[in-house]
Design a protein around this motif. Structure first.
Motif, PDB file in Angstrom:
ATOM      1  N   ARG A  84      79.033 115.511  62.662  1.00 44.75           N
ATOM      2  CA  ARG A  84      79.228 116.886  63.143  1.00 44.75           C
ATOM      3  C   ARG A  84      77.872 117.366  63.618  1.00 44.75           C
ATOM      4  N   HIS A  85      77.811 117.766  64.855  1.00 45.50           N
ATOM      5  CA  HIS A  85      76.553 118.204  65.487  1.00 45.50           C
ATOM      6  C   HIS A  85      75.480 117.118  65.377  1.00 45.50           C
ATOM      7  N   GLY A  86      75.916 115.862  65.477  1.00 46.41           N
ATOM      8  CA  GLY A  86      74.991 114.734  65.455  1.00 46.41           C
ATOM      9  C   GLY A  86      74.523 114.300  64.074  1.00 46.41           C
ATOM     10  N   LYS A  87      74.979 114.997  63.039  1.00 43.28           N
ATOM     11  CA  LYS A  87      74.565 114.653  61.674  1.00 43.28           C
ATOM     12  C   LYS A  87      75.718 113.972  60.938  1.00 43.28           C
ATOM     13  N   PRO A  88      75.428 112.922  60.158  1.00 45.47           N
ATOM     14  CA  PRO A  88      76.491 112.224  59.413  1.00 45.47           C
ATOM     15  C   PRO A  88      77.227 113.177  58.479  1.00 45.47           C
ATOM     16  N   LEU A  89      78.559 113.079  58.517  1.00 40.34           N
ATOM     17  CA  LEU A  89      79.392 113.947  57.701  1.00 40.34           C
ATOM     18  C   LEU A  89      80.123 113.136  56.627  1.00 40.34           C
ATOM     19  N   VAL A  90      80.827 112.110  57.036  1.00 39.76           N
ATOM     20  CA  VAL A  90      81.537 111.209  56.127  1.00 39.76           C
ATOM     21  C   VAL A  90      81.486 109.808  56.709  1.00 39.76           C
ATOM     22  N   ALA A  91      81.841 108.838  55.859  1.00 42.25           N
ATOM     23  CA  ALA A  91      81.907 107.450  56.316  1.00 42.25           C
ATOM     24  C   ALA A  91      83.263 106.881  55.954  1.00 42.25           C
ATOM     25  N   LEU A  92      83.787 106.077  56.851  1.00 43.36           N
ATOM     26  CA  LEU A  92      85.023 105.356  56.584  1.00 43.36           C
ATOM     27  C   LEU A  92      84.640 103.913  56.282  1.00 43.36           C
ATOM     28  N   VAL A  93      85.037 103.438  55.111  1.00 41.17           N
ATOM     29  CA  VAL A  93      84.780 102.046  54.729  1.00 41.17           C
ATOM     30  C   VAL A  93      86.073 101.470  54.185  1.00 41.17           C
ATOM     31  N   SER A  94      86.208 100.167  54.241  1.00 36.88           N
ATOM     32  CA  SER A  94      87.411  99.536  53.711  1.00 36.88           C
ATOM     33  C   SER A  94      87.435  99.656  52.188  1.00 36.88           C
ATOM     34  N   ALA A  95      88.622  99.493  51.632  1.00 29.52           N
ATOM     35  CA  ALA A  95      88.754  99.544  50.174  1.00 29.52           C
ATOM     36  C   ALA A  95      87.939  98.431  49.526  1.00 29.52           C
ATOM     37  N   ALA A  96      87.918  97.249  50.150  1.00 34.15           N
ATOM     38  CA  ALA A  96      87.133  96.129  49.611  1.00 34.15           C
ATOM     39  C   ALA A  96      85.643  96.449  49.649  1.00 34.15           C
ATOM     40  N   ASP A  97      85.196  97.084  50.729  1.00 39.84           N
ATOM     41  CA  ASP A  97      83.790  97.477  50.846  1.00 39.84           C
ATOM     42  C   ASP A  97      83.437  98.514  49.788  1.00 39.84           C
ATOM     43  N   LEU A  98      84.315  99.476  49.576  1.00 41.32           N
ATOM     44  CA  LEU A  98      84.097 100.498  48.553  1.00 41.32           C
ATOM     45  C   LEU A  98      84.017  99.864  47.171  1.00 41.32           C
ATOM     46  N   GLU A  99      84.889  98.904  46.905  1.00 38.50           N
ATOM     47  CA  GLU A  99      84.875  98.212  45.616  1.00 38.50           C
ATOM     48  C   GLU A  99      83.535  97.505  45.394  1.00 38.50           C
ATOM     49  N   ARG A 100      83.020  96.846  46.426  1.00 38.73           N
ATOM     50  CA  ARG A 100      81.707  96.187  46.314  1.00 38.73           C
ATOM     51  C   ARG A 100      80.597  97.201  46.067  1.00 38.73           C
ATOM     52  N   LEU A 101      80.643  98.326  46.775  1.00 39.46           N
ATOM     53  CA  LEU A 101      79.625  99.366  46.590  1.00 39.46           C
ATOM     54  C   LEU A 101      79.667  99.931  45.171  1.00 39.46           C
ATOM     55  N   GLU A 102      80.867 100.167  44.657  1.00 45.41           N
ATOM     56  CA  GLU A 102      80.999 100.702  43.296  1.00 45.41           C
ATOM     57  C   GLU A 102      80.552  99.697  42.254  1.00 45.41           C
ATOM     58  N   ALA A 103      80.840  98.413  42.478  1.00 47.49           N
ATOM     59  CA  ALA A 103      80.404  97.377  41.538  1.00 47.49           C
ATOM     60  C   ALA A 103      78.885  97.298  41.513  1.00 47.49           C
ATOM     61  N   GLU A 104      78.259  97.396  42.672  1.00 47.30           N
ATOM     62  CA  GLU A 104      76.793  97.370  42.746  1.00 47.30           C
ATOM     63  C   GLU A 104      76.203  98.589  42.036  1.00 47.30           C
ATOM     64  N   GLU A 105      76.813  99.750  42.225  1.00 46.68           N
ATOM     65  CA  GLU A 105      76.358 100.962  41.550  1.00 46.68           C
ATOM     66  C   GLU A 105      76.441 100.794  40.033  1.00 46.68           C
ATOM     67  N   LEU A 106      77.531 100.205  39.553  1.00 47.29           N
ATOM     68  CA  LEU A 106      77.708  99.973  38.121  1.00 47.29           C
ATOM     69  C   LEU A 106      76.643  99.018  37.600  1.00 47.29           C
ATOM     70  N   ARG A 107      76.367  97.937  38.340  1.00 50.14           N
ATOM     71  CA  ARG A 107      75.323  96.990  37.912  1.00 50.14           C
ATOM     72  C   ARG A 107      73.961  97.668  37.840  1.00 50.14           C
ATOM     73  N   GLU A 108      73.650  98.514  38.828  1.00 52.66           N
ATOM     74  CA  GLU A 108      72.365  99.225  38.824  1.00 52.66           C
ATOM     75  C   GLU A 108      72.264 100.181  37.643  1.00 52.66           C
ATOM     76  N   ARG A 109      73.364 100.882  37.339  1.00 52.95           N
ATOM     77  CA  ARG A 109      73.354 101.815  36.209  1.00 52.95           C
ATOM     78  C   ARG A 109      73.179 101.074  34.888  1.00 52.95           C
ATOM     79  N   GLN A 110      73.864  99.926  34.741  1.00 49.33           N
ATOM     80  CA  GLN A 110      73.730  99.134  33.519  1.00 49.33           C
ATOM     81  C   GLN A 110      72.319  98.583  33.379  1.00 49.33           C
ATOM     82  N   ALA A 111      71.714  98.155  34.481  1.00 52.94           N
ATOM     83  CA  ALA A 111      70.343  97.643  34.433  1.00 52.94           C
ATOM     84  C   ALA A 111      69.386  98.760  34.021  1.00 52.94           C
TER      85      ALA A 111
END
Length: 95
Positions: free
Chosen positions: A32-59
């Motif tokens: 919106r007005h050239g600034k990122p607003l939201v991102a569309l990612v596949s469910a599989a991509d989201l799952e990978r991102l969430e798994a990485e976030e969980l690993r980082e939090r556990q570390a």
């Protein structure tokens, strides 16, 4: 790199954008007005991102636990308990 599209155009092309994400393995950033607003990612991509976030939090938790476990007990300076009116004393378990 993600494909960027203005929100007004994304409304009209939502079905096509979903197909690009799911079948084309792309990420779409809606702007919106050239600034990122939201991102569309596949469910599989989201799952990978969430798994990485969980690993980082556990570390991070492991690093905190490790640093706390290295802290030893510190004896109070002589007379400090009386000075501050502390009547109780800490005893190690089993003592």
């Amino acid at each position: 790199m993600a494909y960027e599209i203005p929100v007004t155009q994304a409304r009209a092309e939502l079905a096509d954008l979903i197909n690009r994400v799911v079948y084309g393995d792309e990420r779409v950033v809606v702007t919106r007005h050239g600034k990122p607003l939201v991102a569309l990612v596949s469910a599989a991509d989201l799952e990978r991102l969430e798994a990485e976030e969980l690993r980082e939090r556990q570390a991070a938790e492991e690093r905190v636990i490790s640093s706390v476990s290295r802290v030893g007990t510190v004896a109070s300076a002589p007379g400090e308990q009386g000075r501050f009116g502390i009547a109780a004393r800490h005893r190690e378990p089993g003592a």
